[in-house]
Design an enzyme around this catalytic site. Sequence first.
Site, PDB file in Angstrom:
ATOM      1  CE1 TYR A 267      48.114  36.508  43.313  1.00 32.54           C
ATOM      2  CE2 TYR A 267      46.709  34.601  42.879  1.00 32.54           C
ATOM      3  CZ  TYR A 267      46.986  35.745  43.598  1.00 32.54           C
ATOM      4  OH  TYR A 267      46.159  36.134  44.618  1.00 32.54           O
ATOM      5  CG  HIS A 317      52.190  34.885  46.658  1.00 34.02           C
ATOM      6  ND1 HIS A 317      51.677  35.101  45.401  1.00 34.02           N
ATOM      7  CD2 HIS A 317      51.572  35.772  47.488  1.00 34.02           C
ATOM      8  CE1 HIS A 317      50.787  36.083  45.468  1.00 34.02           C
ATOM      9  NE2 HIS A 317      50.710  36.494  46.718  1.00 34.02           N
TER      10      HIS A 317
END
Length: 341
Positions: A267, A317
């Site tokens: 995400y 990430h």
Amino acid sequence: MVTMRRALKVLTLLTLVIFFTSFFLSYSHTMMTTTWLPRQMVAELLESLRRLLTLSPRPCACARCIRQKHASPWFDKRFDGSMQPLLTAQNALLEEDTYSWWLRLQREKEPSNLNDTIKELFRVVPGDVDPLLARSPMGCRRCAVVGNSGNLRESWYGPQIDSHDFVLRMNKAPTVGFEADVGSKTTHHLMYPESFRELEENVNMVLVPFKTLDLEWVVSATTTGTISHTYIPVPSKIKVKKDQILIYHPAFIKYVFDRWLQGHGRYPSTGILSVIFSLHVCDEVDLYGFGADSKGNWHHYWENNPSAGAFRKTGVHDGDFEFNLTTTLASVHKLRIFTGR
């Protein structure tokens, strides 16, 4: 001023159309037939007028306007101006696929009912905030997004950063003691419960909710103080004024992930969420404190371990893809990057 200049252009062109039309029609009645027909000239001028009148109006008064269409097909394909970056009582209903995706971000075992949580949330914090933060189409809102990179050290960007209308910071980033390099002004600070830090008066807190418990924490932290632990200890009470708490829209997180990151990482990071947020609420955007320092090290500007880089490759990430995204945005003139030292 922009509208007046546009009107003057139209008036000038109309005057030329009338003048040349009259001249050539008169000429055609008194002289021999020429190779350039007056009718062709009039048609060309009328076509130029049509193109002028159908150009997209400038969406702001800045020298560069982020929302100007047709400047970059790559950008136009990704940017959706209808997406609302802030959660309100009016746009709180999530589509099923968005809700399911968002629930998987941090894998809550038994999440509370989202609708009930949102109702409780908006009994505490404002639920009618303008998603575009009242941006005027005739204005020029200049925004600085200040990341946490060590390349800010000895950059002397402080006064330049503070000159912007909005200054966005994120997570635990301090300013005290670093003012010369990072500035002292903050208008919006993006964070989640685990990255919370107390803010100066009149700074808007933008909560980025990665789970339902984050929304419950806001309610608790501004009222009863019953939540003191999520997956790590979090502040049970905060001093931020309730009317200065804004909520980043979960659907906007998915929009960033799908449209801009194209599924890279698990995400988006708070950094790239701040960047795309700024593209929607600002007219011009300048980035500071993103990427590595001049020696290639990735670290926070307040840390003394310049060889650290754990936050670059967390498995959550994709730091490289996110950084490349910002450089692409700069290459199509949608923002500027100040690389520091």
